[in-house]
Design a protein around this motif. Structure first.
Motif, PDB file in Angstrom:
ATOM      1  N   UNK A  40      56.030  24.696  33.120  1.00  0.00           N
ATOM      2  CA  UNK A  40      56.254  25.634  34.401  1.00  0.00           C
ATOM      3  C   UNK A  40      56.349  26.910  34.184  1.00  0.00           C
ATOM      4  N   UNK A  41      56.766  27.426  33.139  1.00  0.00           N
ATOM      5  CA  UNK A  41      56.976  28.854  32.838  1.00  0.00           C
ATOM      6  C   UNK A  41      55.688  29.415  32.393  1.00  0.00           C
ATOM      7  N   UNK A  42      54.830  28.615  31.816  1.00  0.00           N
ATOM      8  CA  UNK A  42      53.408  29.326  31.485  1.00  0.00           C
ATOM      9  C   UNK A  42      52.646  29.363  32.652  1.00  0.00           C
ATOM     10  N   UNK A  43      52.862  28.451  33.708  1.00  0.00           N
ATOM     11  CA  UNK A  43      52.171  28.482  34.923  1.00  0.00           C
ATOM     12  C   UNK A  43      52.731  29.696  35.689  1.00  0.00           C
ATOM     13  N   UNK A  44      53.853  30.134  35.724  1.00  0.00           N
ATOM     14  CA  UNK A  44      54.370  31.172  36.320  1.00  0.00           C
ATOM     15  C   UNK A  44      53.863  32.492  35.667  1.00  0.00           C
ATOM     16  N   UNK A  45      53.575  32.720  34.402  1.00  0.00           N
ATOM     17  CA  UNK A  45      52.766  33.718  33.822  1.00  0.00           C
ATOM     18  C   UNK A  45      51.488  33.872  34.051  1.00  0.00           C
ATOM     19  N   UNK A  46      50.881  32.819  34.375  1.00  0.00           N
ATOM     20  CA  UNK A  46      49.522  32.746  34.736  1.00  0.00           C
ATOM     21  C   UNK A  46      49.324  33.364  36.076  1.00  0.00           C
ATOM     22  N   UNK A  47      50.183  32.711  36.922  1.00  0.00           N
ATOM     23  CA  UNK A  47      50.201  33.358  38.164  1.00  0.00           C
ATOM     24  C   UNK A  47      50.329  34.874  38.391  1.00  0.00           C
ATOM     25  N   UNK A  48      51.160  35.344  37.266  1.00  0.00           N
ATOM     26  CA  UNK A  48      51.412  36.787  37.416  1.00  0.00           C
ATOM     27  C   UNK A  48      50.404  37.515  37.014  1.00  0.00           C
ATOM     28  N   UNK A  49      49.337  36.946  36.265  1.00  0.00           N
ATOM     29  CA  UNK A  49      48.332  37.807  35.515  1.00  0.00           C
ATOM     30  C   UNK A  49      47.155  37.537  36.653  1.00  0.00           C
ATOM     31  N   UNK A  50      46.150  38.556  36.202  1.00  0.00           N
ATOM     32  CA  UNK A  50      44.991  38.429  36.933  1.00  0.00           C
ATOM     33  C   UNK A  50      44.463  36.963  36.924  1.00  0.00           C
ATOM     34  N   UNK A  51      43.900  36.661  37.944  1.00  0.00           N
ATOM     35  CA  UNK A  51      43.067  35.238  37.835  1.00  0.00           C
ATOM     36  C   UNK A  51      41.730  35.341  37.003  1.00  0.00           C
ATOM     37  N   UNK A  52      41.430  34.178  36.303  1.00  0.00           N
ATOM     38  CA  UNK A  52      40.214  34.065  35.679  1.00  0.00           C
ATOM     39  C   UNK A  52      38.911  34.788  36.545  1.00  0.00           C
ATOM     40  N   UNK A  53      38.856  34.230  37.783  1.00  0.00           N
ATOM     41  CA  UNK A  53      37.794  34.981  38.469  1.00  0.00           C
ATOM     42  C   UNK A  53      37.720  36.332  38.489  1.00  0.00           C
ATOM     43  N   UNK A  54      38.842  36.991  38.617  1.00  0.00           N
ATOM     44  CA  UNK A  54      39.208  38.557  38.740  1.00  0.00           C
ATOM     45  C   UNK A  54      38.790  39.256  37.224  1.00  0.00           C
ATOM     46  N   UNK A  55      39.209  38.386  36.250  1.00  0.00           N
ATOM     47  CA  UNK A  55      38.846  38.921  34.890  1.00  0.00           C
ATOM     48  C   UNK A  55      37.129  38.902  34.671  1.00  0.00           C
ATOM     49  N   UNK A  56      36.728  37.765  34.929  1.00  0.00           N
ATOM     50  CA  UNK A  56      35.220  37.758  34.958  1.00  0.00           C
ATOM     51  C   UNK A  56      34.447  38.557  35.402  1.00  0.00           C
ATOM     52  N   UNK A  57      34.809  39.016  37.028  1.00  0.00           N
ATOM     53  CA  UNK A  57      34.126  39.834  37.761  1.00  0.00           C
ATOM     54  C   UNK A  57      34.388  41.383  37.113  1.00  0.00           C
ATOM     55  N   UNK A  58      35.312  41.550  36.626  1.00  0.00           N
ATOM     56  CA  UNK A  58      35.478  42.960  35.662  1.00  0.00           C
ATOM     57  C   UNK A  58      34.533  43.079  34.388  1.00  0.00           C
ATOM     58  N   UNK A  59      34.058  41.821  34.032  1.00  0.00           N
ATOM     59  CA  UNK A  59      33.812  41.916  32.582  1.00  0.00           C
ATOM     60  C   UNK A  59      32.219  42.460  32.483  1.00  0.00           C
ATOM     61  N   UNK A  60      31.823  43.332  31.406  1.00  0.00           N
ATOM     62  CA  UNK A  60      30.505  43.401  31.027  1.00  0.00           C
ATOM     63  C   UNK A  60      30.031  42.448  30.210  1.00  0.00           C
ATOM     64  N   UNK A  61      30.961  41.977  29.324  1.00  0.00           N
ATOM     65  CA  UNK A  61      30.566  41.173  28.188  1.00  0.00           C
ATOM     66  C   UNK A  61      32.025  39.754  28.299  1.00  0.00           C
ATOM     67  N   UNK A  62      31.325  38.623  28.024  1.00  0.00           N
ATOM     68  CA  UNK A  62      32.261  37.652  28.087  1.00  0.00           C
ATOM     69  C   UNK A  62      32.247  36.801  26.922  1.00  0.00           C
TER      70      UNK A  62
END
Length: 204
Positions: A158-180
Motif C-alpha cells: 500500500x505504501x509503494x502504491x502511494x509512492x507510485x501515485x505521487x510520481x509521474x505516471x509511466x505514460x508521462x515518463x515515456x512521453x518525455x523520453x528521447x530514449x527508453x
C-alpha cells in the motif's frame, strides 16, 4: 582551442525501475554522474545544509538522534499532508539545484564527454527539459516496481502504491523520453550491454 561542451543526458525512472543501476553503469563507462538523490541525502545528513531549515519548519521530532532527517517519519508526513511536502521541497529543491549546477560546471571544466543528470523527479520538474539535450527513461512494469521495492525496502504494498501515485505516471515518463531502456525480465549482463550501447551514442 575551445573545449567541446559535454552532452547533458537526463536519466530518470520510477521507483524500482533500476535507474540507479543504470546510472552506476554509465559512470563506469565514463560518464560524469550527477546524482540528485545523493545530493539530497547529503543535505539531510547530520550537519547538512537542509537540517537547520527543516528543524525550524518541522521541529526536532523529524530528526534522528544523530541529527539527520528521519526519512521514514518525513515520508509518512508528506504522504499524509500535501502542504508538508511543498514545504520540504521549498527547502530541499533550491539546495539540490545549486549543487547540481556546481557539479555541472565542474563537469564542463573537466572536459566531460557526457554528463548524466540522475534526477528521479525529472519529468515532474518540467524546467529540466530546456537544460538537457536528451532524456533517457528506465522503464519497467508497475508490478515489477512494486515487487522490487517490496523486496529491497520491505515497504508494505500500500505504501509503494502511494509512492507510485505521487510520481509521474509511466505514460508521462515515456512521453518525455528521447530514449527508453526497458529494464524488465533481463539479466544484469544484458542490461550492461544495453547501457554500453546507449553510452556509445554519447561518446562513452
Amino acid at each position: 582551442m575551445s573545449v567541446k561542451a559535454s552532452v547533458r543526458l537526463g536519466l530518470t525512472g520510477g521507483i524500482g525501475s533500476g535507474k540507479s543501476t543504470v546510472a552506476a553503469l554509465l559512470s563506469k563507462y565514463g560518464a560524469f554522474l550527477i546524482d540528485a538523490d545523493a545530493i539530497s541525502r547529503a543535505a539531510t545528513a547530520p550537519q547538512g545544509a537542509a537540517i537547520k531549515p527543516i528543524e525550524a519548519q518541522f521541529g526536532s521530532t523529524l530528526l534522528t538522534e544523530e541529527g539527520a532527517l528521519d526519512r521514514e517519519k518525513m515520508r509518512r508526513l508528506v504522504y499524509a499532508d500535501v502542504s508538508a511536502k511543498a514545504l520540504l521541497e521549498g527547502i530541499l529543491h533550491p539546495l539540490v539545484g545549486q549543487e547540481i549546477s556546481r557539479q555541472a560546471d565542474l563537469a564542463e571544466q573537466q572536459g566531460a564527454v557526457c554528463t548524466v543528470f540522475d534526477i528521479p523527479l525529472l519529468v515532474e520538474s518540467r524546467h529540466w527539459r530546456a537544460r538537457l539535450q536528451r532524456i533517457l527513461v528506465i522503464d519497467c512494469l508497475p508490478t515489477t516496481q512494486i515487487a522490487r521495492v517490496a523486496e529491497r525496502n520491505n515497504f508494505p504494498v500500500a505504501d509503494i502504491q502511494k509512492i507510485l501515485k505521487a510520481q509521474a505516471s509511466r505514460e508521462e515518463r515515456l512521453r518525455a523520453a528521447d530514449l527508453v531502456l526497458f529494464n524488465d525480465g533481463i539479466t544484469m549482463d544484458a542490461l550492461a550491454i544495453q547501457v554500453q550501447e546507449i553510452g556509445t551514442q554519447f561518446g562513452l
